[in-house]
Design a protein around this motif. Structure first.
Motif, PDB file in Angstrom:
ATOM      1  N   LEU A 233      10.376  -1.799  -1.185  1.00 49.13           N
ATOM      2  CA  LEU A 233      10.365  -1.766   0.345  1.00 49.13           C
ATOM      3  C   LEU A 233       9.539  -0.802   0.519  1.00 49.13           C
ATOM      4  O   LEU A 233       9.377  -0.799   1.915  1.00 49.13           O
ATOM      5  CB  LEU A 233      11.867  -1.484   0.599  1.00 49.13           C
ATOM      6  N   LEU A 234       8.908  -0.301   0.047  1.00 45.16           N
ATOM      7  CA  LEU A 234       7.883   0.757   0.555  1.00 45.16           C
ATOM      8  C   LEU A 234       6.643   0.088   0.843  1.00 45.16           C
ATOM      9  O   LEU A 234       6.159  -0.948   0.370  1.00 45.16           O
ATOM     10  CB  LEU A 234       7.382   1.877  -0.540  1.00 45.16           C
ATOM     11  N   ARG A 235       5.863   0.601   1.778  1.00 47.37           N
ATOM     12  CA  ARG A 235       4.640   0.048   2.500  1.00 47.37           C
ATOM     13  C   ARG A 235       3.660   0.030   1.611  1.00 47.37           C
ATOM     14  O   ARG A 235       3.641   0.886   0.382  1.00 47.37           O
ATOM     15  CB  ARG A 235       4.417   1.083   3.643  1.00 47.37           C
ATOM     16  N   ALA A 240       0.309   2.653  -2.741  1.00 51.07           N
ATOM     17  CA  ALA A 240      -0.921   2.962  -3.209  1.00 51.07           C
ATOM     18  C   ALA A 240      -1.008   4.794  -3.403  1.00 51.07           C
ATOM     19  O   ALA A 240      -1.814   5.104  -4.333  1.00 51.07           O
ATOM     20  CB  ALA A 240      -2.097   2.410  -2.303  1.00 51.07           C
ATOM     21  N   ALA A 241      -0.644   5.397  -2.404  1.00 51.84           N
ATOM     22  CA  ALA A 241      -0.711   6.500  -2.527  1.00 51.84           C
ATOM     23  C   ALA A 241      -0.068   7.252  -3.401  1.00 51.84           C
ATOM     24  O   ALA A 241      -0.555   8.174  -4.235  1.00 51.84           O
ATOM     25  CB  ALA A 241      -0.487   7.341  -0.974  1.00 51.84           C
ATOM     26  N   LYS A 242       1.145   7.035  -3.566  1.00 48.84           N
ATOM     27  CA  LYS A 242       2.020   7.221  -4.613  1.00 48.84           C
ATOM     28  C   LYS A 242       1.416   7.008  -6.250  1.00 48.84           C
ATOM     29  O   LYS A 242       1.458   7.851  -7.192  1.00 48.84           O
ATOM     30  CB  LYS A 242       3.188   6.915  -4.886  1.00 48.84           C
ATOM     31  N   LYS A 243       0.833   5.879  -6.263  1.00 52.76           N
ATOM     32  CA  LYS A 243       0.246   5.258  -7.575  1.00 52.76           C
ATOM     33  C   LYS A 243      -1.048   6.360  -7.913  1.00 52.76           C
ATOM     34  O   LYS A 243      -1.329   6.762  -8.713  1.00 52.76           O
ATOM     35  CB  LYS A 243      -0.325   3.946  -7.376  1.00 52.76           C
ATOM     36  N   LYS A 244      -2.102   6.703  -6.928  1.00 53.90           N
ATOM     37  CA  LYS A 244      -3.095   7.393  -6.995  1.00 53.90           C
ATOM     38  C   LYS A 244      -2.869   8.978  -7.412  1.00 53.90           C
ATOM     39  O   LYS A 244      -3.208   9.333  -8.170  1.00 53.90           O
ATOM     40  CB  LYS A 244      -3.773   7.519  -5.463  1.00 53.90           C
ATOM     41  N   LEU A 245      -1.613   9.335  -6.820  1.00 53.21           N
ATOM     42  CA  LEU A 245      -1.043  10.766  -7.172  1.00 53.21           C
ATOM     43  C   LEU A 245      -0.487  10.994  -8.476  1.00 53.21           C
ATOM     44  O   LEU A 245      -0.745  11.851  -9.109  1.00 53.21           O
ATOM     45  CB  LEU A 245       0.165  11.267  -6.166  1.00 53.21           C
ATOM     46  N   ALA A 246       0.198   9.852  -9.053  1.00 56.22           N
ATOM     47  CA  ALA A 246       0.513   9.536 -10.272  1.00 56.22           C
ATOM     48  C   ALA A 246      -0.436   9.897 -11.294  1.00 56.22           C
ATOM     49  O   ALA A 246      -0.512  10.364 -12.459  1.00 56.22           O
ATOM     50  CB  ALA A 246       1.475   8.486 -10.325  1.00 56.22           C
ATOM     51  N   THR A 247      -1.688   8.802 -11.123  1.00 49.85           N
ATOM     52  CA  THR A 247      -2.621   8.747 -12.107  1.00 49.85           C
ATOM     53  C   THR A 247      -3.557  10.219 -11.824  1.00 49.85           C
ATOM     54  O   THR A 247      -3.905  10.435 -13.003  1.00 49.85           O
ATOM     55  CB  THR A 247      -3.679   7.855 -11.294  1.00 49.85           C
ATOM     56  N   LYS A 248      -3.608  10.828 -10.747  1.00 48.24           N
ATOM     57  CA  LYS A 248      -4.497  12.258 -10.766  1.00 48.24           C
ATOM     58  C   LYS A 248      -3.540  13.211 -11.488  1.00 48.24           C
ATOM     59  O   LYS A 248      -4.130  14.029 -12.287  1.00 48.24           O
ATOM     60  CB  LYS A 248      -4.340  12.692  -9.207  1.00 48.24           C
TER      61      LYS A 248
END
Length: 294
Positions: A233-235, A240-248
């Protein structure tokens, strides 16, 4: 008398033929002006797609229709919601043997429905089948959107921020001139256009404050959705921001893991060098007071 009667008969026959000719010519002129749908109504009606057979009722709905009038007579002052709940409770309390007649009737109706739907599809053209498939997809998309909106409302998703004009409209809607909704909207739009810039600035500031409110509430709501396991249900931008942070973070961990063995190897090499230096220095040094015997 015979020649006179013969003449009158020929005159009447000639008049009838002239009237028929005039009617046919008038009809021909009309067909040239009027559209063809006025003269081919049967063809127009037959080209329309007939509705498909209706899906049969299940066992519970058959029981509900059977018991509805009886329960309404026994409880005339009850609301429709209470009647539905009462019948549903009665259905749950029935034994499998009591439910069997309704379920068997539903199974037979389903078998007949399958035959009817196959016969119905066989009569349709490929274009009509494609049109029906498109309409079905549109209905399913609309239903999914309605269900999703209800779910988000039940989960307490914050309302979107209002614009400056929306805030102005909500404050002045009751006093707006006009008997209908379009007339009121037009009046409010004209009033908004006639406002001075400093008057509009008040509503612009309120809209900015509402954006901040929405941003804070959405952040708290999305954090709560992550806690209860509803990341779907997230935007998109939040995901995308959470995915980018996890990748980093994963890349940082890999760099740290690679650097750790190198540091350990350097530390080991330094310790070995220090030990060798100490050993050499201890061999070269001579204790004080020691002399050679002759």
């Amino acid at each position: 008398m015979a020649p006179c009667s013969l003449m009158t008969a020929s005159v009447s026959l000639l008049a009838k033929s002239f009237s028929v000719f005039s009617c046919t010519s008038t009809l021909a002129r009309c067909t040239g002006v009027l559209p063809a749908a006025y003269f081919n109504t049967v063809k127009c009606f037959t080209t329309q797609i007939k509705p498909p057979p209706k899906r049969p009722l299940n066992g519970y709905m058959r029981y509900y229709l059977q018991q509805k009038s009886l329960v309404m007579q026994q409880n005339p002052e009850s609301k429709s919601v209470d009647i539905v709940r009462k019948i549903a409770h009665q259905w749950r309390m029935l034994s499998p043997e009591q439910k069997q007649p309704f379920q068997e009737a539903s199974l037979k109706a389903n078998e007949q429905f399958k035959l009817d739907i196959e016969r119905y599809k066989a009569q349709l053209t490929p274009a009509q089948l494609q049109q029906q498939a498109l309409e079905k997809r549109q209905r399913m998309t609309k239903r999914k959107a309605i269900r999703r909106k209800k779910e988000l409302t039940n989960l307490g998703k914050p309302k979107r921020p209002r614009s400056a004009f929306n805030i102005f409209m909500s404050e002045h809607f009751q006093e707006a001139s006009g008997a209908t909704l379009p007339a009121k909207m037009k009046s409010l739009m004209d009033d908004w256009k006639n406002l001075f810039s400093h008057q509009k600035q008040i509503y612009t500031q309120l809209a900015e404050d509402d954006k901040i409110r929405y941003k804070n509430e959405m952040k708290a709501w999305e954090d709560h959705m992550v806690e209860i396991g509803r990341e779907d249900l997230l935007r998109d931008k939040t995901r995308a921001a959470k995915k980018k942070l996890a990748t980093k973070s994963r890349a940082t961990k890999k760099i740290v893991k690679k650097a750790k063995p190198a540091k350990e190897a350097a530390a080991k090499g330094k310790s070995k060098t220090t030990a060798k230096t100490k050993k050499i220095s201890s061999v070269k040094t001579v204790p004080q007071g020691s002399t050679k015997k002759t």
